[in-house]
Design an enzyme around this catalytic site. Structure first.
Site, PDB file in Angstrom:
ATOM      1  N   SER A  39      -1.030  -6.697   5.572  1.00 15.68           N
ATOM      2  CA  SER A  39      -1.762  -5.813   6.491  1.00 15.68           C
ATOM      3  C   SER A  39      -2.577  -6.681   7.435  1.00 15.68           C
ATOM      4  O   SER A  39      -2.825  -7.863   7.151  1.00 15.68           O
ATOM      5  CB  SER A  39      -2.708  -4.939   5.658  1.00 15.68           C
ATOM      6  N   TYR A  91      -8.705  -3.506  -1.360  1.00 14.88           N
ATOM      7  CA  TYR A  91      -7.544  -3.546  -0.461  1.00 14.88           C
ATOM      8  C   TYR A  91      -7.483  -4.887   0.269  1.00 14.88           C
ATOM      9  O   TYR A  91      -6.434  -5.537   0.327  1.00 14.88           O
ATOM     10  CB  TYR A  91      -7.651  -2.388   0.545  1.00 14.88           C
TER      11      TYR A  91
HETATM   12  P1  NAD Z   1       2.518   5.680   1.930  1.00 14.78           P
HETATM   13  O1  NAD Z   1       1.480   6.333   1.070  1.00 14.78           O
HETATM   14  O2  NAD Z   1       3.374   6.545   2.801  1.00 14.78           O
HETATM   15  O3  NAD Z   1       3.463   4.761   1.053  1.00 14.78           O
HETATM   16  C1  NAD Z   1       3.025   4.127  -0.113  1.00 14.78           C
HETATM   17  C2  NAD Z   1       4.176   4.068  -1.066  1.00 14.78           C
HETATM   18  O4  NAD Z   1       3.745   3.421  -2.272  1.00 14.78           O
HETATM   19  C3  NAD Z   1       4.648   5.485  -1.465  1.00 14.78           C
HETATM   20  O5  NAD Z   1       6.050   5.492  -1.563  1.00 14.78           O
HETATM   21  C4  NAD Z   1       4.022   5.672  -2.842  1.00 14.78           C
HETATM   22  O6  NAD Z   1       4.733   6.565  -3.643  1.00 14.78           O
HETATM   23  C5  NAD Z   1       4.118   4.243  -3.364  1.00 14.78           C
HETATM   24  N1  NAD Z   1       3.253   4.006  -4.518  1.00 14.78           N
HETATM   25  C6  NAD Z   1       1.935   4.246  -4.648  1.00 14.78           C
HETATM   26  N2  NAD Z   1       1.542   3.958  -5.905  1.00 14.78           N
HETATM   27  C7  NAD Z   1       2.633   3.515  -6.570  1.00 14.78           C
HETATM   28  C8  NAD Z   1       2.873   3.091  -7.904  1.00 14.78           C
HETATM   29  N3  NAD Z   1       1.907   3.077  -8.836  1.00 14.78           N
HETATM   30  N4  NAD Z   1       4.124   2.723  -8.253  1.00 14.78           N
HETATM   31  C9  NAD Z   1       5.132   2.764  -7.340  1.00 14.78           C
HETATM   32  N5  NAD Z   1       4.963   3.169  -6.062  1.00 14.78           N
HETATM   33  C10 NAD Z   1       3.727   3.544  -5.694  1.00 14.78           C
HETATM   34  O7  NAD Z   1       1.734   4.605   2.815  1.00 14.78           O
HETATM   35  P2  NAD Z   1       2.248   3.569   3.926  1.00 14.78           P
HETATM   36  O8  NAD Z   1       1.290   3.686   5.023  1.00 14.78           O
HETATM   37  O9  NAD Z   1       3.695   3.706   4.171  1.00 14.78           O
HETATM   38  O10 NAD Z   1       1.963   2.181   3.161  1.00 14.78           O
HETATM   39  C11 NAD Z   1       2.991   1.290   2.735  1.00 14.78           C
HETATM   40  C12 NAD Z   1       2.426  -0.121   2.660  1.00 14.78           C
HETATM   41  O11 NAD Z   1       2.045  -0.534   3.964  1.00 14.78           O
HETATM   42  C13 NAD Z   1       1.184  -0.246   1.781  1.00 14.78           C
HETATM   43  O12 NAD Z   1       1.226  -1.461   1.073  1.00 14.78           O
HETATM   44  C14 NAD Z   1       0.063  -0.260   2.804  1.00 14.78           C
HETATM   45  O13 NAD Z   1      -1.065  -0.943   2.321  1.00 14.78           O
HETATM   46  C15 NAD Z   1       0.725  -1.019   3.942  1.00 14.78           C
HETATM   47  N6  NAD Z   1       0.093  -0.810   5.241  1.00 14.78           N
HETATM   48  C16 NAD Z   1       0.035   0.428   5.822  1.00 14.78           C
HETATM   49  C17 NAD Z   1      -0.560   0.574   7.060  1.00 14.78           C
HETATM   50  C18 NAD Z   1      -0.630   1.911   7.784  1.00 14.78           C
HETATM   51  O14 NAD Z   1      -1.318   2.006   8.803  1.00 14.78           O
HETATM   52  N7  NAD Z   1       0.056   2.926   7.353  1.00 14.78           N
HETATM   53  C19 NAD Z   1      -1.114  -0.536   7.705  1.00 14.78           C
HETATM   54  C20 NAD Z   1      -1.041  -1.794   7.082  1.00 14.78           C
HETATM   55  C21 NAD Z   1      -0.427  -1.910   5.846  1.00 14.78           C
END
Ligand code: NAD
Length: 260
Positions: free
Chosen positions: A142, A155
């Site tokens: 991130s 985080y």
């Molecule tokens: P999201 O909530 O749509 O996706 C998260 C995924 O992780 C989901 O599929 C969820 O089911 C899974 N998950 C959560 N807990 C779990 C567990 N215990 N076991 C297995 N799977 C689990 O969110 P996103 O925004 O798509 O985030 C995905 C990644 O990207 C994360 O690591 C997040 O930190 C990172 N990220 C997101 C953003 C953003 O702006 N959306 C920015 C930077 C980084």
């Protein structure tokens, strides 16, 4: 070059029944990879997503349930996949609270799901990549893996840890046809982010556009969200021959956030 350059490769994408993970799975499948989707649930919708990707891309897509807060389940995910040429460590959760009030259970869960699981899946996948003579480790960190914000201690710690872990994996595989890199997104439009908009509108008494521009994208100079398709495109690039000498680094997809 073939328009399906990843034919014959198997990609395991953790946390891929929504958001960025699903976007990456779709793009890797379009490039020809057989994908393994994952989350901690075991619903009909989860398996239906895999079937949909299979049909749309003429690849084999499967869904495997594994709760990545548990080390043994993270390891079993890779064993059950049977093959892992491309490992995308993406699963993640968030909790926002001052350190002195941060719930211990939330700290433990964030570190377990985002950092410890990366160790477990990588440890299991590397021998498979070595046996196959090719591999890609792509860790979704991130902008918070490179910078900090208040109230996001677990985080930020986990995402910085993922960047450090990425460098170690790259050095341990440097003389092999395996690379390890971290993608560092800024704000990406996912269902998780979309769901925060109504509450934020209410809290700040702002309309949708103002919340997006002034609150959510305050630190993102482009004032635009990245998309899950763009993240999938970057992951696909990291799997290309052109990226063979890119290892141990971070690729920011943050509209200029970390340039500030
Ligand atoms: P999201 O909530 O749509 O996706 C998260 C995924 O992780 C989901 O599929 C969820 O089911 C899974 N998950 C959560 N807990 C779990 C567990 N215990 N076991 C297995 N799977 C689990 O969110 P996103 O925004 O798509 O985030 C995905 C990644 O990207 C994360 O690591 C997040 O930190 C990172 N990220 C997101 C953003 C953003 O702006 N959306 C920015 C930077 C980084």
């Amino acid at each position: 070059m073939s328009d399906r350059p990843l034919r014959g490769k198997t990609a395991v994408i953790t946390g891929s029944n929504s958001g960025i993970g699903l976007g990456i799975a779709r793009e890797l499948a379009k490039a020809g990879a057989d994908v393994v989707l994952n989350s901690f649930t075991d619903r009909d919708e989860d398996h239906a997503l895999a079937n949909e990707i299979s049909q749309q891309t003429s690849t084999s897509a499967r869904y495997i349930k594994a709760d990545l807060s548990k080390g043994d389940e993270a390891r079993a995910l890779i064993t059950q996949a049977g093959k892992c040429d491309i490992l995308v460590n993406n699963a993640g959760i968030q909790h926002v609270s001052p350190i002195d009030e941060f719930p211990v259970a939330k700290w433990d869960a964030i570190i377990a799901i985002m950092l410890n699981s990366t160790f477990h899946t990588t440890a299991m996948a590397l021998p498979m990549m070595r046996a196959a003579g090719w591999g890609r480790v792509i860790n979704i960190s991130s902008a918070h893996g490179l910078t900090a914000s208040p109230y996001k201690s677990a985080y930020v710690a986990a995402k910085h840890g993922v960047v450090g872990m990425t460098k170690v994996v790259a050095l341990e595989t440097a003389e092999e046809p395996i690379t390890a890199n971290a993608i560092c997104p800024g704000y990406v439009m996912t269902p998780l982010v979309e769901s925060q908009i109504p509450d934020t509108m209410e809290k700040y008494q702002m309309d949708r556009e103002t919340v997006i521009r002034e609150v959510m994208l305050q630190r993102q100079p482009s004032k635009e969200f990245a998309t899950t398709e763009q993240l999938g495109g970057v992951a696909t690039f990291l799997c290309s021959d052109a990226a063979q000498q890119i290892t141990g680094t971070t690729i920011s997809v943050d509209g200029g956030w970390t340039a500030l």
